[in-house]
Enzyme design. Structure first.
Site, PDB file in Angstrom:
ATOM      1  N   TYR A   6      14.341 -29.452  -1.517  1.00 26.13           N
ATOM      2  CA  TYR A   6      13.141 -28.766  -1.997  1.00 26.13           C
ATOM      3  C   TYR A   6      13.353 -28.254  -3.422  1.00 26.13           C
ATOM      4  O   TYR A   6      12.533 -28.497  -4.323  1.00 26.13           O
ATOM      5  CB  TYR A   6      12.798 -27.609  -1.057  1.00 26.13           C
ATOM      6  N   LYS A  65      11.587 -29.521  -7.109  1.00 23.10           N
ATOM      7  CA  LYS A  65      10.926 -28.551  -7.992  1.00 23.10           C
ATOM      8  C   LYS A  65      11.585 -28.564  -9.375  1.00 23.10           C
ATOM      9  O   LYS A  65      10.909 -28.473 -10.404  1.00 23.10           O
ATOM     10  CB  LYS A  65      11.004 -27.145  -7.392  1.00 23.10           C
TER      11      LYS A  65
END
Length: 241
Positions: free
Chosen positions: A147, A151
């Site tokens: 994750y 990002k």
């Protein structure tokens, strides 16, 4: 007359919905154009909703789309501003999902990376010089956490684009009313509230959706800003005090 327009993606999300309301209330913005897969069940005299396929944003004809909605002539000033180049668009992006919601890492990457970059390219083509993006605390393209890695990749790709200003907002755990219940997040919020109450790990203090939205709008209007800026969760707390 120059008109300031907000281009928004991710409007149906936690931060996105609060962002719309902040933009509606701010007199600096004449129009708010929301790009989404489907129209939201809200109306406002500033709001124009454009249904799009995020895989095909390069095929979006914004002026034609608005013209088709201009039955009563309410959007004529907006169309004139877009056609004349007098519009001053600022882009806001809070697109995002979870791997669980997306169903796979590949689908997650498509939404959290590709759709964001597709949106950035589209709004740049529409004249946006400033781009505000909701990232996450811990974003890092080299992270071992997938994750955070994605990002971080998005942040890096946005920084390489030719915007005058890219504001990257890295909230900690987000507080607000979600449509879906995320048990792990709820437990983490309770724990972090207790920890930050004791004065520990203040940078991880949970932050409300409206605080992030308020910080994004405030930064977007600071005309002296240029280049790339990362706004931490603790900074957003201070900006909303």
């Amino acid at each position: 007359m120059s008109r300031r327009i907000a281009f928004v993606s991710g409007s149906s999300g936690l931060v996105g919905m609060k962002l719309l309301h902040q933009l509606f209330q701010n007199s600096e913005f004449d129009w708010v154009i929301s790009f989404g897969r489907r129209n939201l069940a809200i109306k406002h005299h500033k709001l124009v909703q454009v249904a799009v396929d995020f895989d095909k944003l390069d095929q979006v004809d914004l002026r034609e789309n608005i013209s088709n909605q201009n039955m009563g002539g309410d959007f004529q000033p907006l169309l004139k501003a877009l056609e004349s180049g007098s519009a001053r668009p600022i882009a806001f992006c809070s697109l995002g999902t979870t791997i669980k919601q997306a169903g796979s890492k590949e689908n997650f990457y498509r939404v959290d990376h590709d759709y964001v970059i597709n949106f950035a390219r589209m709004v740049m083509g529409l004249g946006a010089k400033r781009f505000m993006y909701v990232s996450a605390l811990g974003a890092d393209a080299q992270s071992s956490i997938y994750y955070n890695q994605v990002k971080g990749e998005v942040e890096n790709d946005l920084k390489r684009m030719d915007f005058d200003y890219v504001g990257i907002f890295q909230p900690s755990l987000l507080l607000g009313e979600r449509k879906e219940n995320r048990l792990g997040e709820e437990v983490a919020k309770i724990v972090m509230k207790g920890v930050t109450f004791l004065g520990l790990f203040r940078k991880y203090k949970p932050i409300y959706d409206h605080q992030v939205a308020k910080a994004m709008v405030k930064k977007s209007l600071e005309g002296e800003n240029s280049g790339n800026e990362t706004v931490s969760s603790s900074e957003m707390h201070k900006m909303s005090e």
